[in-house]
Design a protein around this motif. Sequence first.
Motif, mmCIF file in Angstrom:
data_model
loop_
_atom_site.group_PDB
_atom_site.id
_atom_site.type_symbol
_atom_site.label_atom_id
_atom_site.label_comp_id
_atom_site.label_asym_id
_atom_site.label_seq_id
_atom_site.Cartn_x
_atom_site.Cartn_y
_atom_site.Cartn_z
ATOM 1 N N UNK B 215 38.103 -14.558 -1.239
ATOM 2 C CA UNK B 215 38.372 -13.414 -0.384
ATOM 3 C C UNK B 215 37.898 -13.820 1.003
ATOM 4 N N UNK B 216 38.659 -13.459 2.012
ATOM 5 C CA UNK B 216 38.197 -13.764 3.364
ATOM 6 C C UNK B 216 38.018 -12.467 4.140
ATOM 7 N N UNK B 217 36.948 -12.444 4.907
ATOM 8 C CA UNK B 217 36.674 -11.284 5.749
ATOM 9 C C UNK B 217 36.629 -11.792 7.182
ATOM 10 N N UNK B 218 37.489 -11.229 8.030
ATOM 11 C CA UNK B 218 37.551 -11.684 9.412
ATOM 12 C C UNK B 218 37.120 -10.559 10.338
ATOM 13 N N UNK B 219 36.225 -10.889 11.231
ATOM 14 C CA UNK B 219 35.643 -9.933 12.147
ATOM 15 C C UNK B 219 36.644 -9.446 13.173
ATOM 16 N N UNK B 220 36.251 -8.518 13.979
ATOM 17 C CA UNK B 220 34.895 -8.032 14.201
ATOM 18 C C UNK B 220 34.469 -6.950 13.210
ATOM 19 N N UNK B 221 33.179 -6.863 13.039
ATOM 20 C CA UNK B 221 32.645 -5.774 12.240
ATOM 21 C C UNK B 221 31.580 -6.237 11.267
ATOM 22 N N UNK B 222 31.016 -5.236 10.584
ATOM 23 C CA UNK B 222 29.930 -5.508 9.652
ATOM 24 C C UNK B 222 30.468 -5.540 8.227
ATOM 25 N N UNK B 223 29.963 -6.487 7.425
ATOM 26 C CA UNK B 223 30.382 -6.579 6.021
ATOM 27 C C UNK B 223 29.147 -6.598 5.130
ATOM 28 N N UNK B 224 29.290 -6.067 3.931
ATOM 29 C CA UNK B 224 28.214 -6.068 2.951
ATOM 30 C C UNK B 224 28.698 -6.860 1.732
ATOM 31 N N UNK B 225 27.961 -7.877 1.343
ATOM 32 C CA UNK B 225 28.376 -8.737 0.233
ATOM 33 C C UNK B 225 27.367 -8.573 -0.893
ATOM 34 N N UNK B 226 27.867 -8.368 -2.105
ATOM 35 C CA UNK B 226 26.958 -8.233 -3.241
ATOM 36 C C UNK B 226 26.851 -9.575 -3.969
ATOM 37 N N UNK B 227 25.667 -9.887 -4.467
ATOM 38 C CA UNK B 227 25.480 -11.189 -5.100
ATOM 39 C C UNK B 227 25.946 -11.187 -6.543
ATOM 40 N N UNK B 228 25.965 -10.026 -7.178
ATOM 41 C CA UNK B 228 26.270 -9.991 -8.604
ATOM 42 C C UNK B 228 27.117 -8.768 -8.939
ATOM 43 N N UNK B 229 28.446 -8.949 -8.983
ATOM 44 C CA UNK B 229 29.282 -7.835 -9.421
ATOM 45 C C UNK B 229 28.847 -7.417 -10.820
ATOM 46 N N UNK B 230 28.822 -6.114 -11.072
ATOM 47 C CA UNK B 230 28.213 -5.652 -12.312
ATOM 48 C C UNK B 230 28.886 -6.218 -13.552
ATOM 49 N N UNK B 231 30.215 -6.341 -13.519
ATOM 50 C CA UNK B 231 30.903 -6.819 -14.728
ATOM 51 C C UNK B 231 30.490 -8.255 -15.051
ATOM 52 N N UNK B 232 30.134 -9.011 -14.028
ATOM 53 C CA UNK B 232 29.694 -10.387 -14.258
ATOM 54 C C UNK B 232 28.367 -10.380 -15.021
ATOM 55 N N UNK B 233 27.474 -9.489 -14.605
ATOM 56 C CA UNK B 233 26.183 -9.346 -15.288
ATOM 57 C C UNK B 233 26.411 -8.878 -16.728
ATOM 58 N N UNK B 234 27.272 -7.865 -16.857
ATOM 59 C CA UNK B 234 27.528 -7.306 -18.187
ATOM 60 C C UNK B 234 28.104 -8.372 -19.110
ATOM 61 N N UNK B 235 28.973 -9.206 -18.556
ATOM 62 C CA UNK B 235 29.578 -10.271 -19.336
ATOM 63 C C UNK B 235 28.518 -11.243 -19.859
ATOM 64 N N UNK B 236 27.576 -11.610 -18.989
ATOM 65 C CA UNK B 236 26.520 -12.519 -19.405
ATOM 66 C C UNK B 236 25.627 -11.877 -20.462
ATOM 67 N N UNK B 237 25.410 -10.591 -20.324
ATOM 68 C CA UNK B 237 24.559 -9.900 -21.302
ATOM 69 C C UNK B 237 25.226 -9.929 -22.674
ATOM 70 N N UNK B 238 26.530 -9.594 -22.689
ATOM 71 C CA UNK B 238 27.252 -9.596 -23.966
ATOM 72 C C UNK B 238 27.263 -10.997 -24.567
ATOM 73 N N UNK B 239 27.528 -11.998 -23.721
ATOM 74 C CA UNK B 239 27.614 -13.372 -24.210
ATOM 75 C C UNK B 239 26.332 -13.822 -24.887
ATOM 76 N N UNK B 240 25.187 -13.371 -24.361
ATOM 77 C CA UNK B 240 23.930 -13.844 -24.928
ATOM 78 C C UNK B 240 23.233 -12.775 -25.755
#
Lengths: 403, 267
Positions: B215-240
């Motif tokens: 995904x590309x975000x081109x300025x101007x402006x402020x962006x907020x980036x999350x380090x761990x989308x929840x489904x990614x975390x949930x996937x790891x939890x289920x896997x282990x």
Amino acid sequence: METQVTALAFGPGLPATGQRGALRAAADHVEVSWSETGSPAAAGVDAFDGVAVTCAIGDVTFAEVGFGKPGLELRWPADATQRANDTASNSTNASTATDWLVHVLNPTDAAALRARADWAALPSMKRLNQLQRKQHTQRVIAWSAVALLVLSPLLVLLLFLSQAARIAEAIAERIPITEEVRLGRQAFESMRGNLKLVDTGASPEAVVKIGRELTTGSRYTYEFHVVDDATLNAFALPGGIVVVHTGLIAATRRPEELAGVLAHEVQHVELRHGTSALVKDLSWRVLWTWFTGDWGGTLAGQAAAQLGSLKFSRDAESAADNAGFDALVRAGIDPSGMPDFFAIMAKQAGDAPAAFLSTHPLSSAREQALRQRLTELPANSFTPLDHSAWPPAQGLPVRKVAR
Amino acid sequence: MSMDVVDYEIFGDDIQFVEIELDPGEAAIGEAGSMMMMQDGIQMDTVFGDGSSQASQSGLLGKLLGAGKRLLTGESLFTTIFHNEGVGKRRVAFAAPYPGQIVPVSLREVGGSLICQKDSFLCAARGVSLGIAFNRKMGTGLFGGEGFIMQKLEGDGMVFVHAGGTLAVRDLAPGETLRVDTGCVAAFQPSVDFDIQYVGKLKSALFSGEGLFFATLRGPGRVWIQSLPFSRLANRIIQSAPAAGGRSVGEGSMLGGLGGLLDGDNH
């Protein structure tokens, strides 16, 4: 004409998240102004009366902006700017931008600016409109492609729906006669347990005798059976097995009527209607399983077991009528028995819907069509069949039929 | 309707809640089910739609439309309004639904509107309207990790959105581009251009594990980036999760299940 709209400005010395201000648009220049003394009151855009930055309209380039591109971006280089009321910016997170960018994000305001008649001739505005048209076309093409992809199973289904009869016929043409005979035999054997066959007596003899006359020279070897059943029915299986119910024989008033029914059924075999219907039914099942993903069950076997109950289309019925009529004429049998029997069936429909009738729709319309053909034949050209002791009563159940 | 100005405090590090202080007569709106606790004097009122002036003036049809939009963005049909009917300041707290961070954003500061990922709205000052933003770029919608529909928050007040993992805030200069893993975009100002970019090399596309697109975000402006989308975390939890047929990770012994018995804390 000067218009004023709320805008978000990005530029040298302004906050990186943009400075909310007012954009005043005139025919030859734009001016963006804001107040540096804290946030503007809710009083409206007139409150932006502090710093003002002006640029000649010729230096402005336009672009679409915003999520989903509802807004208008105005951009001009920093050196094209005239700045008024400037105070040294003390913004802590000052942007390093050199160009000035003014975003009008409200779709209504943006549309109003783009619709300005005095801006329409600007080269930059023309470029934007061209670009937008091009992108619009691209988007339409892309979405159409996606729609086509998503709808392709439906399209296949529609194609099949409209061409089912033709496709089935084409496939049926490619099935060898031996295979048809095998299929018909298999279907007949599976039904046999439920059928009370009448093997001897006057009625099977009469049926076989007329049947032979109608099928001389055929590529199929025919087999005629009489079943002890009071319902007014007769049916043909692929490969040449023709079954007549005693109820139907009892309802006929002369052998020509029975000959009409047999001629009709024989033509279903000759024209491979049963096989076509089987192919059609089978392809429906394949499509159905394709859509539902249910591959259980042996398709062909199930379909063959239902051969006796398959319905033919109206077109197939009238084709069998016409070909049967021709076959009767060729065999030297008076074809008037055919429409006469349809008249009986039409009457029968009044008191009880005959099974034969329900699978053969619109018998009165078909009777009319056949009567029309009768008028085209030379009169008295047929010798009548043996009328003595008709109907062949031996072994027949007594059934009252409306005459 | 003018926006209510609210004071707030965020508690916790990775599993957070936000406590909002309401003056008498002030109100906050919360996503259904997000309320954690509230003091005496706060009245709870559930409304159809988002409770903003835009919704209350638009009649039945407008309300239904608003509700439909909320369904599309994964929010519930109803919003709960918390009024302070008391005489002094009162507090109401809203809890984040999964590990991550609560992002306070002043809509006034970012120019009046914010685009954020679906289902990320937590609470806001009364007067903020929740809408949808439809992504017309097909490539971005299909491969951008956020789908075709995002959430648009409009107004002048404070909003609290929730994102997974740790938040990174970046201010992009005009033309400056940030490449982001798809799915990690949490929120951005509408002045930011959100697009996708092919990773560039077939080998990278197949084996880098980053997928085919950034995904590309081109300025101007402020962006907020999350380090761990929840489904990614949930996937790891289920896997282990051994109980869900997953694989034991980071504990247990060579003895397998027997080792687990001796271990004593796998119930």
